[in-house]
Design an enzyme around this catalytic site. Sequence first.
Site, PDB file in Angstrom:
ATOM      1  N   LYS A 129       0.860  -1.262   0.064  1.00  0.00           N
ATOM      2  CA  LYS A 129       0.050  -0.004   0.109  1.00  0.00           C
ATOM      3  C   LYS A 129       0.810   1.233  -0.091  1.00  0.00           C
ATOM      4  CE  LYS A 129       0.864   1.195   4.461  1.00  0.00           C
ATOM      5  NZ  LYS A 129       1.732   2.420   4.651  1.00  0.00           N
ATOM      6  N   ASP A 137      -2.138  -1.288  10.891  1.00  0.00           N
ATOM      7  CA  ASP A 137      -2.772  -1.359   9.510  1.00  0.00           C
ATOM      8  C   ASP A 137      -3.119  -2.485   8.762  1.00  0.00           C
ATOM      9  OD1 ASP A 137      -0.146  -2.040   9.696  1.00  0.00           O
ATOM     10  OD2 ASP A 137       0.439  -0.557   7.834  1.00  0.00           O
TER      11      ASP A 137
END
Length: 271
Positions: free
Chosen positions: A8, A134
Amino acid sequence: MISFPNAKINLGLSVIACRDDGFHNIETLFYPVPLFDILELVKSSDIKTKFTRSGIEVASDFDSDLCMRALNLLKKDFEIPPLKIHLHKNIPPGAGLGGGSSDGAFMIKMLNEYFELGLTEQQMENYAGILGSDCPFFIRNHPRFAKGKGNEFEDVNIDLSGYFLLIIKPPFSISTKEAYESIKPSKSQVNLYKLSELPVSQWQGKMVNDFETVVFKKHPILSEIKSNLYELGAVFALMSGSGTAIYGIFKHEINPHHHFPGFFCHSAWLT
């Protein structure tokens, strides 16, 4: 079973405040990108699970790898037999690209499918949240605005399809712990959720990463990489997460190896 845990990037990141639990409140925009590890698991006839790794070297031992931690977490609630697990690392660690978190989240998703555990996305996110702040993002794995520790989500309508992504990482890393110890939290001066509605060409100077100030001071080469990306025609460039990867978003394809010799380089069209 085989899967491909992706990286990401952070489209902006604000560190808002320290929390009583030792973490920080942040605001950020997570965007999944096509840089993949390879994760494979099969049932084993051995009495113990065997975990192996290849590719980019990772400093952590096998027991602390998020793949194994994810497995051990689910084994507390489900009967899971011995496995053979292999992880091939293409996402560099210590880069702010979420590679380890993605591996752990994908392990949860694979175990859920392989053994038909019947977990919902929300339940898988809850397990992933135990592994790291995350990790839950990679369960649903689409663009999202995140706040709190980075695990409270709202969907955002960001589509970078048709842009060319270039990720550059120098041959050193920064631990998340080190980065957070160096930063002074402050109330965000920007609304990332609203900024996500602007065209990419208007992001420069508005979407910021608070970690750049402290990390660039310690490692000026990162600031140089970001400047070089803009000189090469990037419409937007930023450090991802707490570093040390810098990415550029382009309207045209570019060969990175000529401009960044000796650095990790990854490029791909976004779809």
